[in-house]
Scaffold this motif. Structure first.
Motif, PDB file in Angstrom:
ATOM      1  N   GLU A   4       1.368 -48.414  42.518  1.00 12.00           N
ATOM      2  CA  GLU A   4       0.958 -49.048  41.577  1.00 12.00           C
ATOM      3  C   GLU A   4       1.252 -50.652  41.981  1.00 12.00           C
ATOM      4  N   PRO A   5       0.400 -51.629  41.589  1.00 16.09           N
ATOM      5  CA  PRO A   5       0.501 -52.791  41.853  1.00 16.09           C
ATOM      6  C   PRO A   5       1.752 -53.604  41.176  1.00 16.09           C
ATOM      7  N   LEU A   6       2.361 -54.573  41.800  1.00 20.44           N
ATOM      8  CA  LEU A   6       3.578 -54.925  41.230  1.00 20.44           C
ATOM      9  C   LEU A   6       3.372 -56.373  40.881  1.00 20.44           C
ATOM     10  N   LYS A   7       3.708 -56.813  39.855  1.00 22.99           N
ATOM     11  CA  LYS A   7       3.722 -58.376  39.566  1.00 22.99           C
ATOM     12  C   LYS A   7       4.798 -59.048  39.727  1.00 22.99           C
ATOM     13  N   ILE A   8       5.068 -60.014  40.624  1.00 25.06           N
ATOM     14  CA  ILE A   8       6.008 -60.776  40.996  1.00 25.06           C
ATOM     15  C   ILE A   8       5.740 -62.203  40.940  1.00 25.06           C
ATOM     16  N   LYS A   9       6.930 -63.044  40.948  1.00 27.86           N
ATOM     17  CA  LYS A   9       6.924 -64.603  40.916  1.00 27.86           C
ATOM     18  C   LYS A   9       7.664 -65.016  42.055  1.00 27.86           C
ATOM     19  N   ILE A  10       7.113 -65.629  43.056  1.00 27.25           N
ATOM     20  CA  ILE A  10       7.759 -66.063  44.434  1.00 27.25           C
ATOM     21  C   ILE A  10       7.853 -67.727  44.172  1.00 27.25           C
ATOM     22  N   SER A  11       9.096 -67.935  44.577  1.00 25.06           N
ATOM     23  CA  SER A  11       9.266 -69.579  44.608  1.00 25.06           C
ATOM     24  C   SER A  11       9.363 -70.066  46.086  1.00 25.06           C
ATOM     25  N   ILE A  12       8.420 -71.196  46.116  1.00 25.54           N
ATOM     26  CA  ILE A  12       8.294 -71.843  47.455  1.00 25.54           C
ATOM     27  C   ILE A  12       8.556 -73.514  47.233  1.00 25.54           C
ATOM     28  N   ALA A  13       9.387 -74.257  47.838  1.00 27.19           N
ATOM     29  CA  ALA A  13       9.303 -75.504  47.602  1.00 27.19           C
ATOM     30  C   ALA A  13       9.436 -75.822  46.201  1.00 27.19           C
ATOM     31  N   ASP A  14      10.065 -75.052  45.521  1.00 24.52           N
ATOM     32  CA  ASP A  14      10.428 -75.530  43.953  1.00 24.52           C
ATOM     33  C   ASP A  14       9.086 -75.260  43.325  1.00 24.52           C
ATOM     34  N   GLN A  25       5.369 -54.167  49.738  1.00 24.22           N
ATOM     35  CA  GLN A  25       5.266 -55.581  50.194  1.00 24.22           C
ATOM     36  C   GLN A  25       6.506 -56.486  49.565  1.00 24.22           C
ATOM     37  N   GLU A  26       6.871 -56.082  48.437  1.00 23.54           N
ATOM     38  CA  GLU A  26       7.740 -57.054  47.614  1.00 23.54           C
ATOM     39  C   GLU A  26       8.903 -57.439  48.514  1.00 23.54           C
ATOM     40  N   GLU A  27       9.865 -56.551  49.179  1.00 26.05           N
ATOM     41  CA  GLU A  27      10.839 -57.085  49.934  1.00 26.05           C
ATOM     42  C   GLU A  27      10.426 -58.012  51.120  1.00 26.05           C
ATOM     43  N   ALA A  28       9.350 -57.776  51.700  1.00 26.47           N
ATOM     44  CA  ALA A  28       8.982 -58.540  52.744  1.00 26.47           C
ATOM     45  C   ALA A  28       8.764 -60.122  52.136  1.00 26.47           C
ATOM     46  N   LEU A  29       7.896 -60.178  51.028  1.00 27.72           N
ATOM     47  CA  LEU A  29       7.535 -61.560  50.670  1.00 27.72           C
ATOM     48  C   LEU A  29       8.774 -62.375  50.174  1.00 27.72           C
ATOM     49  N   ARG A  30       9.690 -61.541  49.356  1.00 30.92           N
ATOM     50  CA  ARG A  30      10.798 -62.277  48.764  1.00 30.92           C
ATOM     51  C   ARG A  30      11.713 -62.777  50.089  1.00 30.92           C
ATOM     52  N   SER A  31      11.677 -62.086  50.894  1.00 30.70           N
ATOM     53  CA  SER A  31      12.609 -62.299  52.276  1.00 30.70           C
ATOM     54  C   SER A  31      11.849 -63.575  52.870  1.00 30.70           C
ATOM     55  N   ALA A  32      10.485 -63.570  53.015  1.00 27.56           N
ATOM     56  CA  ALA A  32       9.659 -64.533  53.578  1.00 27.56           C
ATOM     57  C   ALA A  32       9.850 -65.613  52.706  1.00 27.56           C
ATOM     58  N   SER A  33      10.131 -65.864  51.456  1.00 28.89           N
ATOM     59  CA  SER A  33      10.107 -66.810  50.681  1.00 28.89           C
ATOM     60  C   SER A  33      11.471 -67.635  50.720  1.00 28.89           C
ATOM     61  N   LYS A  34      12.559 -66.636  51.087  1.00 29.83           N
ATOM     62  CA  LYS A  34      13.805 -67.277  51.134  1.00 29.83           C
ATOM     63  C   LYS A  34      13.970 -68.083  52.448  1.00 29.83           C
ATOM     64  N   LYS A  35      13.190 -67.511  53.522  1.00 33.46           N
ATOM     65  CA  LYS A  35      13.175 -68.242  54.825  1.00 33.46           C
ATOM     66  C   LYS A  35      12.637 -69.304  54.810  1.00 33.46           C
ATOM     67  N   ILE A  36      11.522 -69.557  54.249  1.00 33.96           N
ATOM     68  CA  ILE A  36      10.661 -70.717  53.861  1.00 33.96           C
ATOM     69  C   ILE A  36      11.498 -71.713  53.228  1.00 33.96           C
ATOM     70  N   ASP A  37      12.242 -71.310  52.324  1.00 31.57           N
ATOM     71  CA  ASP A  37      13.012 -72.304  51.552  1.00 31.57           C
ATOM     72  C   ASP A  37      14.193 -72.850  52.460  1.00 31.57           C
ATOM     73  N   THR A  38      14.976 -71.888  53.028  1.00 32.85           N
ATOM     74  CA  THR A  38      15.741 -72.191  54.201  1.00 32.85           C
ATOM     75  C   THR A  38      15.336 -73.222  55.133  1.00 32.85           C
ATOM     76  N   MET A  39      14.218 -73.097  55.765  1.00 37.12           N
ATOM     77  CA  MET A  39      13.640 -73.695  56.620  1.00 37.12           C
ATOM     78  C   MET A  39      13.407 -75.329  56.022  1.00 37.12           C
ATOM     79  N   ILE A  40      12.880 -75.231  54.902  1.00 39.39           N
ATOM     80  CA  ILE A  40      12.552 -76.352  54.335  1.00 39.39           C
ATOM     81  C   ILE A  40      13.906 -77.339  53.863  1.00 39.39           C
ATOM     82  N   HIS A  41      14.844 -76.589  53.429  1.00 32.84           N
ATOM     83  CA  HIS A  41      16.145 -77.203  53.415  1.00 32.84           C
ATOM     84  C   HIS A  41      16.843 -77.827  54.548  1.00 32.84           C
ATOM     85  N   GLN A  42      16.678 -76.974  55.665  1.00 29.54           N
ATOM     86  CA  GLN A  42      17.204 -77.643  57.206  1.00 29.54           C
ATOM     87  C   GLN A  42      16.328 -78.652  57.507  1.00 29.54           C
TER      88      GLN A  42
END
Length: 98
Positions: A4-14, A25-42
């Motif tokens: 079943e489709p899952l509704k999630i909220k992903i935070s990127i750049a606030d 797909q949920e785990e990969a998307l959440r991980s990608a979101s964290k990597k993007i935010d880490t890279m933004i911070h760097q």
């Protein structure tokens, strides 16, 4: 596994992005979101860039270049493996033809 489709909220750049995704797909998307935010911070820490659009563009370039490099590396490894297999096949042909 849940199909079943899952509704999630992903935070990127606030910013929060609501998504409907497959459970797998949920785990990969959440991980990608964290990597993007880490890279933004760097990028924000290491460069005097405060405009989120510029930082996101730099992140996109970084991820795309990493992906391209993996593709190149994989292609080179694939070609080397094919060459080795051809040499092995030729050696086997020589041995078996004796």
């Amino acid at each position: 596994m849940n199909d079943e489709p899952l509704k999630i909220k992903i935070s990127i750049a606030d910013r929060v992005y609501p998504l409907t995704v497959a459970y797998s797909q949920e785990e990969a998307l959440r991980s990608a979101s964290k990597k993007i935010d880490t890279m933004i911070h760097q990028f924000e820490e290491n460069y005097a860039v405060r405009d989120k659009q510029d930082v996101l563009a730099m992140c996109a370039l970084q991820f795309a270049s990493q992906n391209e490099q993996r593709t190149i590396d994989t292609s080179e490894n694939y070609n080397k493996a094919i060459e080795r297999l051809i040499k092995l096949d030729e050696a086997l042909d020589r041995i078996l033809s004796k």
